[in-house]
Design a protein around this motif. Structure first.
Motif, short mmCIF file in Angstrom:
data_model
loop_
_atom_site.label_atom_id
_atom_site.label_comp_id
_atom_site.label_asym_id
_atom_site.label_seq_id
_atom_site.Cartn_x
_atom_site.Cartn_y
_atom_site.Cartn_z
N THR A 1 -5.67 4.64 -1.77
CA THR A 1 -4.94 3.63 -1.50
C THR A 1 -5.23 2.98 -0.04
O THR A 1 -5.30 1.61 0.02
CB THR A 1 -3.20 4.04 -1.51
N VAL B 1 2.14 1.73 -3.57
CA VAL B 1 1.05 2.21 -4.46
C VAL B 1 0.89 3.68 -4.09
O VAL B 1 0.88 4.57 -5.26
CB VAL B 1 -0.12 1.19 -4.15
N ALA B 2 0.80 4.10 -2.82
CA ALA B 2 0.54 5.54 -2.60
C ALA B 2 1.60 6.31 -2.95
O ALA B 2 1.46 7.38 -3.51
CB ALA B 2 0.47 5.62 -0.78
N GLY C 1 0.92 -1.33 -0.04
CA GLY C 1 -0.27 -0.05 -0.15
C GLY C 1 0.85 1.16 -0.10
O GLY C 1 0.65 2.31 -0.70
#
Length: 213
Positions: A183, A173-174, A170
């Motif tokens: 996210t 991705v953020a 995560g």
């Protein structure tokens, strides 16, 4: 294309690592916690002291410190990945809380049951395994259930040591998408996929035990 569509495989990989670490730690912490709970109620002063020291040490040191100890110190002697270091730390940390839950369950059982089992030829460990522990676990189910749910949430500690878990992915991705809000909403939803069924199952078990009582 939505954020979830674009990074679904990344989230899924993190979900798999979180699930795996949680399962390993759940089994390991239950075994260790039960063992040290029994040590805390034995007649041996040495065994009780060892059990109490283990529980107090791991209950009162932050999980992050334990994780970093294995990742930065132990890993210099025994090669291990961040996933392994985090899972070991999670197991040891959770086992201390499980030991307290199981110990409370054991102490709630009438002492006469252990004495009766010993009088019928069972040794301490046999009596504990056959007579006391099955009843103790029934009493401890609500507390154990809470510890298992906390374990899943605490597995996010793997993100600090590159454990490839859900929180770690995560964060990646953020950083790449610049959509932090979405996210972490998705990350939270994936955690709920694990914790909600576990929570409802624990409630179901409690209900079944109350019916049998």
């Amino acid at each position: 294309m939505t954020l979830l569509d674009h990074y679904f495989s990344v989230f899924l990989q993190g979900f798999g690592h979180t699930l795996l670490a949680s399962l390993y730690a759940l089994v390991g912490s239950l075994i260790l916690g039960t063992f040290f709970a029994i040590m805390q109620v034995t007649t041996s002063k040495v065994a009780r002291a060892i059990g109490n020291i283990y529980v107090q040490v791991f209950r009162n040191i932050p999980l992050l410190i334990i994780t970093l100890f294995f990742y930065l110190a132990v890993a210099k002697v025994i090669k291990m990945t961040g996933f392994t270091a985090g899972t070991i730390a999670l197991t040891l940390y959770t086992s201390a809380f499980i030991a307290e839950s199981v110990r409370a369950g054991i102490l709630s059982i009438e002492a006469g049951q252990m004495e009766g089992a010993r009088a019928n030829g069972l040794n301490f460990w046999q009596a504990m395994r056959v007579i006391v522990l099955p009843q103790a676990f029934r009493v401890a189910i609500p507390s154990l259930g809470n510890q298992f749910i906390n374990l899943v949430k605490n597995s996010s500690i793997l993100a600090f040591v590159g454990g490839l878990d859900l929180m770690y992915q995560g964060n990646l991705v953020a950083a790449n998408s610049f959509d932090t809000f979405t996210t972490y909403i998705i990350v939270g939803a994936f955690y709920l996929i694990i914790t909600l069924p576990l929570s409802y199952y624990i409630q179901y078990l409690e209900g079944q035990l109350k019916k049998k009582a």
